[in-house]
Design an enzyme around this catalytic site. Structure first.
Site, mmCIF file in Angstrom:
data_model
loop_
_atom_site.group_PDB
_atom_site.id
_atom_site.type_symbol
_atom_site.label_atom_id
_atom_site.label_comp_id
_atom_site.label_asym_id
_atom_site.label_seq_id
_atom_site.Cartn_x
_atom_site.Cartn_y
_atom_site.Cartn_z
ATOM 1 N N LYS A 113 0.889 -1.230 0.005
ATOM 2 C CA LYS A 113 -0.026 0.097 -0.019
ATOM 3 C C LYS A 113 0.876 1.283 -0.060
ATOM 4 C CE LYS A 113 -3.934 -2.302 2.526
ATOM 5 N NZ LYS A 113 -4.231 -2.735 3.734
ATOM 6 N N GLN A 125 -3.890 -1.241 9.869
ATOM 7 C CA GLN A 125 -3.840 -2.659 9.186
ATOM 8 C C GLN A 125 -4.555 -3.617 10.263
ATOM 9 O OE1 GLN A 125 -2.946 -3.289 6.244
ATOM 10 N NE2 GLN A 125 -3.620 -5.488 6.433
ATOM 11 N N ASP A 150 -10.416 3.276 4.714
ATOM 12 C CA ASP A 150 -10.997 2.059 4.663
ATOM 13 C C ASP A 150 -12.538 1.803 4.782
ATOM 14 O OD1 ASP A 150 -8.844 0.405 4.180
ATOM 15 O OD2 ASP A 150 -8.160 -0.097 6.134
#
Ligand code: NAD
Length: 283
Positions: A54, A98, A121
């Protein structure tokens, strides 16, 4: 006639190019680029690879990199303090924690402390509520990628029968709402659905997000359907989707391969979300 294979790598490359142009325009206008902050707690090797990918992809499009690696035994307060600092930092447009976080930490509770305008997200309850209401906000990346693939191949969604298999907060539910907002008639199937094949075989657009290798076979697929396979399953025979590709390709009109379908879209849409977050903060 076999299905058209949807090329996720190609679509993702196009999206990344578009994001790079938007980032360049912002940088020119504002004197600095949007920024993405990534937080990795612990040393899980798979998570470390995801984060590295990412960060690399975001650097490639010119997004500024803010990274905070935290020790495996970090406390809730330590992780929350890092999130809070990124929440306050005007140079940070998006924040990504994460998941999963190490045992002993509550990933959902920590995610909930991310400002909704920085929730790239799309996983906070506020982002989920905004998606449900159809108001501006950040949507989860993989579901956005699914819609981008369908649009890229001009698959009609308005009035279409869409069936989503899987009801997770990460994929199934958000993709169902995105399809609903595009005026599809949406059915969500799950582990307790009776007659899965019967319901799926009504679908003009079939999205499989289960995590069960090749669960969806020819009996589940209407002739001429568009089939999007979100599943990633590691089997003894290699990486497999939730769809039996060889069977489906003979019945569907469009189908995504695994790998090379939805997978590449997730990071591309995360980058796009970082720009969306930047713009949301300036509304
Ligand atoms: P999850 O385990 O949270 O949810 C799975 C869903 O499938 C559940 O809602 C469950 O009810 C449903 N289900 C389970 N067995 C079923 C059955 N026999 N029939 C019908 N429904 C059934 O998983 P998730 O996070 O939504 O991910 C789904 C899949 O997508 C996984 O393979 C995951 O690895 C993959 N995934 C891929 C990407 C990507 O970037 N391509 C991103 C996220 C998830």
């Amino acid at each position: 006639m076999p299905a058209t294979i949807i090329n996720g790598r190609e679509v993702a490359a196009r999206v990344r190019g578009e994001v790079a142009r938007e980032v360049a325009a912002i940088t020119e206008r504002a004197g600095k680029p949007p920024g993405l902050a990534t937080i990795l707690v612990g040393d899980d090797p798979a998570s470390a690879i995801y984060i590295a990918n990412k960060r690399k992809a975001s650097a490639e499009v010119g997004i500024a990199d803010f990274h905070s690696p935290l020790a495996p035994h970090s406390s809730r307060a330590e992780v929350a303090a890092v999130i809070e600092e990124f929440n306050r930092d005007p140079d940070v447009s998006g924040i990504l924690l994460q998941l999963p976080v190490p045992e002993g930490l509550d990933g959902a509770a920590l995610t909930a402390t991310i400002l909704p305008e920085k929730d790239v997200d799309g996983l906070t309850a506020i982002s989920a509520g905004r998606l449900m209401h159809g108001t501006p906000g950040l949507r989860p990346a993989t579901p956005l990628g699914v819609i981008e693939l369908l649009d890229s191949y001009d698959v009609a969604l308005e009035g279409a029968e869409a069936v989503v298999v899987g009801r997770s907060n990460l994929v199934g539910k958000p993709v169902a709402f995105l399809l609903l907002h595009r005026n599809a008639t949406v059915t969500i199937c799950h582990s307790r659905t009776r007659d899965l094949a019967g319901v799926c075989s009504r679908a003009d657009v079939l999205i499989a997000a289960v995590g069960s290798p090749e669960l969806i076979d020819a009996d589940h697929i209407k002739r001429g359907a568009a089939v999007i396979d979100v599943g990633i399953n590691r089997t003894d025979e290699g990486l497999r989707g939730d769809v039996d590709f060889d069977a489906a390709v003979e019945r569907a009109a469009f189908i995504t391969p695994v790998p090379g379908g939805v997978g590449p879209m997730t990071i591309a849409m995360l980058l796009q979300n970082t720009v969306t977050a930047y713009n949301l903060q300036r509304r």
